[in-house]
Design a protein around this motif. Structure first.
Motif, short mmCIF file in Angstrom:
data_model
loop_
_atom_site.label_atom_id
_atom_site.label_comp_id
_atom_site.label_asym_id
_atom_site.label_seq_id
_atom_site.Cartn_x
_atom_site.Cartn_y
_atom_site.Cartn_z
N VAL A 43 74.40 -26.81 -22.65
CA VAL A 43 73.76 -25.61 -22.12
C VAL A 43 72.63 -26.06 -21.19
O VAL A 43 71.64 -26.66 -21.64
CB VAL A 43 73.24 -24.72 -23.26
CG1 VAL A 43 72.50 -23.51 -22.69
CG2 VAL A 43 74.41 -24.25 -24.13
N TRP A 66 76.89 -16.17 -18.96
CA TRP A 66 77.08 -15.08 -19.92
C TRP A 66 76.11 -13.91 -19.81
O TRP A 66 76.17 -12.99 -20.60
CB TRP A 66 77.07 -15.61 -21.34
CG TRP A 66 75.84 -16.42 -21.70
CD1 TRP A 66 74.58 -15.95 -21.86
CD2 TRP A 66 75.78 -17.83 -21.95
NE1 TRP A 66 73.74 -16.97 -22.18
CE2 TRP A 66 74.44 -18.15 -22.25
CE3 TRP A 66 76.74 -18.86 -21.95
CZ2 TRP A 66 74.03 -19.44 -22.54
CZ3 TRP A 66 76.32 -20.14 -22.25
CH2 TRP A 66 74.98 -20.43 -22.54
N HIS A 98 76.52 -15.12 -30.69
CA HIS A 98 75.30 -15.94 -30.74
C HIS A 98 74.59 -15.64 -32.05
O HIS A 98 74.53 -14.50 -32.50
CB HIS A 98 74.42 -15.59 -29.54
CG HIS A 98 73.36 -16.61 -29.24
ND1 HIS A 98 73.53 -17.97 -29.40
CD2 HIS A 98 72.10 -16.46 -28.75
CE1 HIS A 98 72.42 -18.60 -29.04
NE2 HIS A 98 71.54 -17.71 -28.64
N THR A 108 75.38 -26.32 -27.22
CA THR A 108 74.11 -26.95 -27.56
C THR A 108 73.17 -27.02 -26.37
O THR A 108 73.52 -27.49 -25.30
CB THR A 108 74.35 -28.38 -28.09
OG1 THR A 108 75.18 -29.08 -27.16
CG2 THR A 108 75.02 -28.36 -29.44
N LEU A 126 68.97 -27.09 -26.93
CA LEU A 126 67.79 -27.86 -27.33
C LEU A 126 68.08 -29.29 -27.78
O LEU A 126 67.38 -30.23 -27.40
CB LEU A 126 67.03 -27.12 -28.44
CG LEU A 126 65.64 -27.70 -28.69
CD1 LEU A 126 64.68 -27.27 -27.60
CD2 LEU A 126 65.11 -27.28 -30.05
C1 LIG Z 1 70.50 -20.68 -24.95
C2 LIG Z 1 71.80 -20.42 -25.63
C3 LIG Z 1 72.43 -21.43 -26.39
C4 LIG Z 1 71.76 -22.75 -26.69
O1 LIG Z 1 70.88 -22.60 -27.76
P1 LIG Z 1 70.13 -23.87 -28.40
O2 LIG Z 1 69.46 -23.35 -29.60
O3 LIG Z 1 69.17 -24.34 -27.36
O4 LIG Z 1 71.19 -24.87 -28.69
C5 LIG Z 1 73.68 -21.17 -26.89
N1 LIG Z 1 74.29 -19.99 -26.68
C6 LIG Z 1 73.71 -18.99 -25.98
C7 LIG Z 1 74.43 -17.70 -25.80
C8 LIG Z 1 72.44 -19.17 -25.45
O5 LIG Z 1 71.85 -18.17 -24.77
#
Ligand SMILES: *Cc1c(COP(=O)(O)O)cnc(C)c1O
Length: 413
Positions: free
Chosen positions: A69, A117, A200, A257, A259
């Motif tokens: 990500v 998205w 999510h 992923t 972070l």
């Molecule tokens: C930002 C985001 C992620 C990544 O999340 P992390 O906690 O940084 O791994 C995954 N999916 C969606 C839909 C997001 O907006």
């Protein structure tokens, strides 16, 4: 620009920069100036750390694939270099929030599957389809995506987004059957291809909470509804960084992923090292001014800090316009092997540390030009992003993401 490890360890005196005679008055008496090859102001990004983290996540997620990500300019790390490094290290997918974040990746000739998205009615679905960018679809986007695909004479690739409890984007289970009927019709007509279905998580960073299991159950019910409607997305994805690290049972086909890719921990009380991760960003600058002041000297706007004794103040040329939260007074700055808290208010461009009485005598020379590290991986004794997050009452995600474009990104590895 640092070119070797030494740039971040011991200071290297540069006698040639010490010849200037200090003006009288409050400028530090010492004439020797400690310099290192520190960048003036930089977020140094260790791409080998990114690769290491991706390899780690690929291993943890296997057999699920990994989506890197890289939204928000790769959480402040630089989308293009990070995306390249992540793909080199085994990430199979790229993910961003906005179509406008996806297009530059395609323009840079990255061909990996790429999902965006978060859309509004003004989003350029045509540009996304033309660039082979997959689109998250909560429902309202469908007619617009179909219209854009028709105009291009192409098939749009979509991922159905399900709201399983987060209450943001996504189709609810109640709305889903009607959406699926439309989706099935448009897929049969060749206007769209349903590549994925996703959701999510709301509390994956708190593994003990029960809502994640409830979200999983709702998600699997949505997948069942899709199949029943004749829609068969091959890629189911639900896990973010914390779920990737704590819930192998919900990796499904793909994990998204963010972070963890940057080497930061999404879990309270877990260090990056304990998760096998290496922080990729080091925020470094040089001391811009260093001088002796008497006791009771006020420091920075509001004069909220007064020196308790005669002391030496050092000026750190980073401020809230660089993304250092103004609230983070007390945040740690590492200079010459010692960590000092920021004193007084953080201003737009700068902040101050109090070197204390030791600062006056330590080496007997000014720290003008000395390397000052706010945070990094910790191998030089510097603070972590988490310590700055604590100082700012926020989370590590926000600290790195907010480092502003005024701070040059410098790449190593
Ligand atoms: C930002 C985001 C992620 C990544 O999340 P992390 O906690 O940084 O791994 C995954 N999916 C969606 C839909 C997001 O907006």
């Amino acid at each position: 620009m640092p070119t070797n490890e030494g740039a971040f360890s011991a200071s290297k005196p540069r006698p040639n920069s010490a010849t200037r005679v200090p003006p009288p008055g409050r400028v530090h008496r010492g004439s020797r100036v400690t310099r290192v090859n520190a960048p003036e102001r930089a977020a140094v990004i260790d791409l080998e750390a990114i690769r290491h983290n991706v390899r780690r996540l690929v291993q943890v997620a296997s057999p699920a694939a990994v989506m890197a990500v890289v939204k928000a300019d790769a959480y402040g790390h630089g989308a293009l270099p990070v995306a390249r490094a992540a793909l080199e290290a085994g990430a199979a997918w790229l993910g961003v929030a906005h179509i406008e974040e996806a297009l530059p990746l395609r323009a840079a000739a990255l061909t990996a599957p790429l999902l965006a998205w978060l859309h509004t009615p003004d989003s350029d679905f045509g540009a996304a389809i033309a660039a082979n960018v997959d689109l998250g679809c909560s429902g309202w986007e469908l007619p617009r995506i179909v219209a854009a695909a028709d105009l291009l004479g192409r098939t749009a690739r979509i991922h159905l987004k399900i709201d399983t409890g987060l209450g943001r984007n996504g189709c609810t289970l109640t709305e889903l059957p009607a959406l699926l009927a439309d989706v099935a019709r448009h897929e049969a007509a060749g206007q769209i291809e349903v590549v994925g279905i996703f959701s999510h998580l709301a509390v994956a960073d708190e593994p003990e909470r029960p809502e994640t299991d409830a979200q999983l159950a709702t998600f699997l019910a949505a997948v069942e509804l899709a199949h029943a409607a004749g829609v068969h997305p091959s890629i189911r994805h639900l896990a973010n960084s914390p779920a990737t690290l704590t819930r192998p049972d919900i990796h499904l086909d793909l994990v998204r992923t963010g972070l963890a890719l940057y080497g930061l921990s999404p879990l309270a009380g877990r260090t990056p090292a304990s998760l096998g991760l290496r922080p990729a960003m080091t925020l470094v600058t040089q001391i811009a001014h260093c001088k002796e002041v008497p006791a009771d000297q006020g420091v920075s706007y509001g004069l909220n800090y007064r020196t308790p004794t005669a002391t030496t103040l050092a000026l750190v040329p980073l401020g809230y316009a660089d993304g250092i939260p103004r609230i983070a007074t007390g945040g740690p700055v590492r200079v010459n092997g010692v960590t000092y808290p920021v004193v007084g208010r953080i201003a737009m461009d700068q902040m101050v540390i109090d070197l204390g009485e030791a600062g006056l005598v330590s080496g007997g020379h000014s720290l003008l030009g000395a390397e000052a590290v706010l945070f990094g991986p910790g191998d030089g004794g510097e603070a972590s992003v988490d310590e700055w997050a604590a100082a700012a009452s926020t989370i590590n995600y926000e600290v790195v993401t907010r480092i502003s474009p005024r701070v040059p990104r410098v790449y190593r590895g």
